[in-house]
Design an enzyme around this catalytic site. Structure first.
Site, PDB file in Angstrom:
ATOM      1  CG  ASN A  49      47.794  32.269  93.647  1.00  0.00           C
ATOM      2  OD1 ASN A  49      46.817  32.530  92.944  1.00  0.00           O
ATOM      3  ND2 ASN A  49      47.726  32.212  94.974  1.00  0.00           N
ATOM      4  CG  HIS A 168      63.262 -12.244  85.933  1.00  0.00           C
ATOM      5  ND1 HIS A 168      63.485 -11.861  87.229  1.00  0.00           N
ATOM      6  CD2 HIS A 168      63.127 -13.596  85.952  1.00  0.00           C
ATOM      7  CE1 HIS A 168      63.493 -12.930  88.010  1.00  0.00           C
ATOM      8  NE2 HIS A 168      63.273 -13.997  87.260  1.00  0.00           N
ATOM      9  CG  ASN A 182      57.614 -19.460  83.510  1.00  0.00           C
ATOM     10  OD1 ASN A 182      57.660 -19.222  84.707  1.00  0.00           O
ATOM     11  ND2 ASN A 182      58.651 -19.242  82.710  1.00  0.00           N
ATOM     12  CB  ALA A 185      64.457 -13.306  81.979  1.00  0.00           C
ATOM     13  CG  ASN A 191      52.353  -4.109  71.120  1.00  0.00           C
ATOM     14  OD1 ASN A 191      53.561  -3.944  71.134  1.00  0.00           O
ATOM     15  ND2 ASN A 191      51.528  -3.286  71.724  1.00  0.00           N
ATOM     16  CE1 TYR A 192      51.945   1.407  65.602  1.00  0.00           C
ATOM     17  CE2 TYR A 192      54.206   2.021  66.087  1.00  0.00           C
ATOM     18  CZ  TYR A 192      52.984   2.309  65.506  1.00  0.00           C
ATOM     19  OH  TYR A 192      52.798   3.492  64.833  1.00  0.00           O
ATOM     20  CB  SER A 210      65.114 -16.504  78.707  1.00  0.00           C
ATOM     21  OG  SER A 210      64.755 -16.913  80.008  1.00  0.00           O
TER      22      SER A 210
END
Length: 263
Positions: A49, A168, A182, A185, A191-192, A210
């Site tokens: 409630n 990472h 692989n 980091a 993607n946008y 990296s």
């Protein structure tokens, strides 16, 4: 099925404008159906409630799911700190560390380890995968066997194939990552573009250095190597070594530069 159909017929035509499960009995009587009862604990039918009661009911539900997982043989290091939602399928010898949230619609294979403070929702994780700590697996992701998803890595709507490693500080979205890849980091798939989402495809045995930015749509061929700090905007043929960064230049002696700043 009858019970679910009857629940759908419950309305809130009452003073408090609330839905009452007990109205099911009246619906059964209208259909001239027999009914019976079973005795349950008060916690299973506790009322909600207010927010306090909702929190208590949610806690009970989550702990019930944890208990079910333990019964199935899942190792929960600290059950009270884990949040397990509905429709989760566990394989054998799964280990879940403290403060993990597995929200809903997740399949987890054999010998998977999910490390502390990780979040998973609507994903499929195959056998012998290691996730976390502090990893986030978002909906429509599929993680193949022997993959490593490390700390502060986010996966969204992507397929990660056999024995690939994203250890990472990376974001992988709307992507298909091949086997034995692989990703270093700090690397991300961009993607946008502000209007639409685009796909990144990385074939088998690729090494991403990296702090690389992979600007989709993009296709990286098998066995390629990308140097650290690269911004990749064009497709790469297989077995290529690519570096895409500006040349390093010395512009001044540090002592001269500091003196000019201080004057």
């Amino acid at each position: 099925n009858i019970a679910r159909a009857l629940i759908d017929k419950i309305d809130n035509n009452n003073i408090k404008k609330e839905y009452y499960l007990t109205d099911v009995i009246a619906k059964l009587n209208q259909l001239a159906k027999d009914s019976t009862y079973i005795e349950v604990s008060s916690t299973e039918v506790q009322g909600v409630n207010n927010k306090f009661e909702l929190a208590n009911a949610t806690k009970y539900y989550l702990m019930m799911n944890c208990n079910n997982a333990l019964t199935q043989g899942v190792t929960l290091i600290d059950p009270e700190s884990c949040y397990l939602g509905h429709n989760i399928k566990f394989g054998k010898d799964v280990v879940i560390e403290p403060n993990v949230t597995i929200f809903a619609h997740v399949e987890i294979g054999d010998k998977v380890t999910i490390k502390a403070f990780s979040y998973i929702e609507d994903a499929v994780i195959d056998a012998e995968v290691e996730i976390g700590p502090y990893a986030r697996i978002r909906p429509k992701s599929k993680i193949a066997s022997k993959v490593k998803i490390g700390n502060f890595v986010e996966i969204k709507n992507s397929v990660i194939k056999f024995s690939s490693k994203i250890n990472h500080l990376s974001y992988i979205g709307d992507s298909e990552i091949g086997a034995e890849v692989n990703i270093g980091a700090g690397s991300i798939t961009c993607n946008y573009d502000g209007f639409k989402k685009h796909k990144t495809i990385i074939e088998d045995e690729v090494f991403i250095g990296s702090n690389s930015a992979l600007i989709a749509p993009l296709h990286i061929g098998k066995g390629s190597i990308i140097g650290a700090g690269s911004t990749i905007t064009n497709d790469i043929k297989q077995n290529s070594v690519i570096i895409a960064r500006s040349k390093q230049n010395k512009i001044a002696d540090a002592s001269d530069f500091k003196n000019k700043k201080n004057t």
